[in-house]
Design an enzyme around this catalytic site. Structure first.
Site, PDB file in Angstrom:
ATOM      1  N   THR A 139       5.253  -5.902  -5.562  1.00  0.00           N
ATOM      2  CA  THR A 139       4.540  -5.228  -4.396  1.00  0.00           C
ATOM      3  C   THR A 139       3.233  -5.193  -4.292  1.00  0.00           C
ATOM      4  O   THR A 139       2.383  -5.588  -3.313  1.00  0.00           O
ATOM      5  CB  THR A 139       5.445  -3.996  -3.992  1.00  0.00           C
ATOM      6  OG1 THR A 139       6.730  -4.303  -3.952  1.00  0.00           O
ATOM      7  CG2 THR A 139       4.637  -3.261  -2.544  1.00  0.00           C
ATOM      8  N   ASN A 183       2.358  -3.257 -10.275  1.00  0.00           N
ATOM      9  CA  ASN A 183       2.509  -1.918  -9.688  1.00  0.00           C
ATOM     10  C   ASN A 183       2.100  -1.006 -10.341  1.00  0.00           C
ATOM     11  O   ASN A 183       1.601   0.103 -10.036  1.00  0.00           O
ATOM     12  CB  ASN A 183       3.982  -1.657  -9.251  1.00  0.00           C
ATOM     13  CG  ASN A 183       4.740  -2.524  -8.149  1.00  0.00           C
ATOM     14  OD1 ASN A 183       3.827  -2.957  -7.268  1.00  0.00           O
ATOM     15  ND2 ASN A 183       5.922  -2.724  -8.256  1.00  0.00           N
ATOM     16  N   LYS A 223       5.505   3.155   1.576  1.00  0.00           N
ATOM     17  CA  LYS A 223       5.199   3.331   0.099  1.00  0.00           C
ATOM     18  C   LYS A 223       3.430   3.635  -0.006  1.00  0.00           C
ATOM     19  O   LYS A 223       2.600   3.013   0.867  1.00  0.00           O
ATOM     20  CB  LYS A 223       5.007   1.862  -0.570  1.00  0.00           C
ATOM     21  CG  LYS A 223       6.577   1.351  -0.805  1.00  0.00           C
ATOM     22  CD  LYS A 223       6.838   0.256  -1.428  1.00  0.00           C
ATOM     23  CE  LYS A 223       8.130  -0.246  -1.767  1.00  0.00           C
ATOM     24  NZ  LYS A 223       8.223  -1.614  -2.435  1.00  0.00           N
ATOM     25  N   ASN A 224       3.065   4.426  -0.968  1.00  0.00           N
ATOM     26  CA  ASN A 224       1.471   4.636  -0.839  1.00  0.00           C
ATOM     27  C   ASN A 224       0.745   3.392  -1.197  1.00  0.00           C
ATOM     28  O   ASN A 224      -0.115   3.032  -0.504  1.00  0.00           O
ATOM     29  CB  ASN A 224       1.255   5.678  -1.947  1.00  0.00           C
ATOM     30  CG  ASN A 224       1.947   5.407  -3.402  1.00  0.00           C
ATOM     31  OD1 ASN A 224       2.210   4.325  -3.509  1.00  0.00           O
ATOM     32  ND2 ASN A 224       1.943   6.283  -4.170  1.00  0.00           N
TER      33      ASN A 224
END
Length: 567
Positions: free
Chosen positions: A79, A100, A172-173
């Site tokens: 991501t 990540n 998501k942050n």
């Protein structure tokens, strides 16, 4: 002579007054929109196109430019790397977000890609949601400071002298913070323990009033007591995807179960975050994000003047659903059908609030997903769940090979990387390169291993004939990566602990293949089958906005995407 001069003057006048045969440069849009559907594999748009309704994916793929053969050029497809690569236009080896999270030798611990000990969450952090990477990393505040290159958001700010607004939103942050760049006007994500949208003191000390009002309405609570069932009752889900109950599927978050319908309420009433985890691991997390995005468009006045703004949206629920049930599940079909309706709703909002023909939208994904090994085996493929690089086994091999030292041989592991301990290497009186090579040879013989790369070899340069090795090199940044990279065979999952569900993070096509669709003013419609990279998105949106691409961007705008500009 006078006659010739007269004829020449008439001819010149005719040329000056004649219609221009070169297309006028289109007016730059008021708003550029970057849309990520997290873990939306590249084949989904074609695989299920006949089931999409009007006004969503059909609209952008018919009236926009659809690049069907779009792939990431690097190996560790996760991501954070995907969001950063799309936004900066360069690979992880350049922008520095190699995963990540990764092990930081300087501080002796694993760090999160957007985690920051110098900042705090606003409002304060509570219990975590289902995102395991956020659990491991960003316990406090968030910042984009580990991203080493500017993004399309930064390019908008620079090219408009700060006048263009930047809004970045996600569940998501990292899905918000990385595309948002260094100085977004708005940057929010969801707190998995409360369902509230939060920010960090890196950005501001209190949430915007319109966000506070949105949070006060408790929008994440509206699915209490309800069930997630199939979106469509008129189609054969089993024919279009697969059986509802597939070996290898997980039960989702909080005991949602393997088959439809899926409950939202936790079986354990004391598990307070369980309901929110279930919303996140369903299509409705995307609805929640779009609700916030609609508020942001109005509250921030996006696209209201001739200075281009940027809206970045990362829809995370596709990723959670895909991890739990796999790409051939009825759940992934359902979230994809509902994502089509998300796109329609977004386009309708943009048409109404910005104006049709006054924005450009690019849709892509951060990575794909590996099929469940159980499904792959039924199709006759070699597939399995393995963990050949367990630190304990590696430690035992190195102790047997070189002897035991006061320090462990393996300092850490993160993703596909093993980090050797320099103290052990020095104490044993051996060369780092030799230890890497011996370990690589041993690992290459383990079950499920396709290839092993070493720091020494990657630093020296990979031969251009080694296409996969080059992809590994594009994921390698020396000060952040380990010493040995273990690549599993296609259709192998990198853990024996994960006995259900699936993941991503390889250079194989099912992980690298993502959609790229560009729609809006000045875009030439058409279907393109030539190979492109989603990294081109940064240059595409910069060109649309009339600003220079981010300084690190290397992927160019695909030829013929925009109407010709006047020279």
């Amino acid at each position: 002579m006078r006659l010739l001069c007269l004829l020449a003057a008439i001819l010149l006048a005719a040329l000056l007054l004649a219609p221009d045969t070169v297309a006028e440069e289109p007016a730059h849009p008021r708003l550029v929109v970057l849309v990520y559907f997290d873990q939306f594999r590249g084949d989904y748009l074609a695989r299920w196109k006949d089931e999409f309704g009007e006004g969503g994916f059909k609209r952008i793929t018919t009236d926009g430019a659809w690049f069907q053969n779009c792939h990431y050029p690097y190996s560790y497809t996760v991501t954070a790397a995907g969001h950063s690569s799309v936004a900066t236009g360069c690979v992880p080896a350049v922008h520095g977000v190699v995963g990540n999270d990764w092990y930081d030798r300087g501080v002796g611990k694993t760090v999160n890609c957007v985690g920051s000990d110098r900042h705090e969450q606003v409002p304060g952090r509570t219990a975590e949601g289902t995102d395991s990477d956020e659990k491991k990393g960003a316990k406090g505040g968030v910042s984009p400071e580990r991203l080493l290159k500017p993004t399309i958001a930064d390019a908008i700010k620079l090219g408009t002298d700060g006048k263009g607004k930047v809004v970045a939103l996600s569940l998501k942050n990292r899905g918000a913070a990385l595309p948002g760049g260094r100085a977004p006007d708005v940057c929010y994500w969801m707190d998995g323990g409360t369902g509230l949208f939060v920010t960090s003191t890196y950005y501001r000390d209190a949430v915007h009033p319109w966000v506070a009002a949105f949070n006060k309405s408790k929008p994440a609570e509206r699915w209490r007591g309800k069930m997630w069932d199939r979106f469509r009752t008129d189609i054969d889900y089993a024919k279009l995807s697969g059986p509802d109950d597939i070996a290898g599927e997980s039960k989702g978050a909080s005991g949602q179960g393997r088959v439809f319908p899926h409950p939202f309420e936790p079986s354990d009433p004391k598990a307070k975050p369980a309901y929110l985890n279930a919303v996140y691991t369903s299509p409705f997390g995307n609805d929640l994000l779009l609700d916030l995005a609609e508020r942001a468009i109005s509250a921030e006045g996006l696209g209201k003047d001739d200075v281009p703004d940027l809206l970045s949206l990362s829809f995370s629920s596709n990723d959670a659903v895909g991890h739990a049930w796999g790409p051939d599940s009825q759940e992934v079909l359902d979230v994809t059908l509902r994502s089509d309706r998300i796109m329609k709703r977004l386009l309708d909002v943009l048409d109404a609030k910005v104006g049709r023909g006054k924005y450009v939208l690019a849709m892509t994904a951060d990575h794909g997903i590996c099929p469940l090994p159980e499904v792959s085996r039924k199709q006759g493929k070699d597939a399995a769940r393995v963990q050949p690089a367990l630190s304990a086994k590696v430690e035992a091999f190195l102790v047997e090979k070189y002897g035991k030292t006061a320090a462990k041989w393996v300092e850490a592991s993160s993703g596909p990387w093993l980090y050797l301990n320099a103290k052990a290497v020095t104490a044993a009186g051996v060369k780092q390169a030799d230890v890497e090579a011996e370990l690589a040879q041993w690992l290459a013989k383990r079950d499920g291993v396709e290839a092993v790369s070493t720091r020494t070899a990657l630093t020296a340069g990979v031969p251009p004939t080694d296409a996969t090795g080059e992809m590994v090199a594009r994921s390698f940044r020396a000060e952040r990566c380990g010493d040995v990279y273990v690549l599993l065979k296609p259709y192998y999952l990198p853990t024996a602990v994960l006995d259900t569900g699936t993941t991503h993070g390889s250079p194989w096509e099912y992980d690298t293949h993502v959609p790229l669709v560009v729609y809006g003013t000045g875009v030439v419609p058409g279907v393109h089958t030539g190979r492109v990279t989603p990294l081109a998105t940064a240059a595409i949106l910069s060109t649309a906005a009339g600003v220079k691409a981010p300084s690190g961007a290397t992927a160019p705008v695909p030829t013929g995407l925009f109407v010709p500009h006047r020279k």
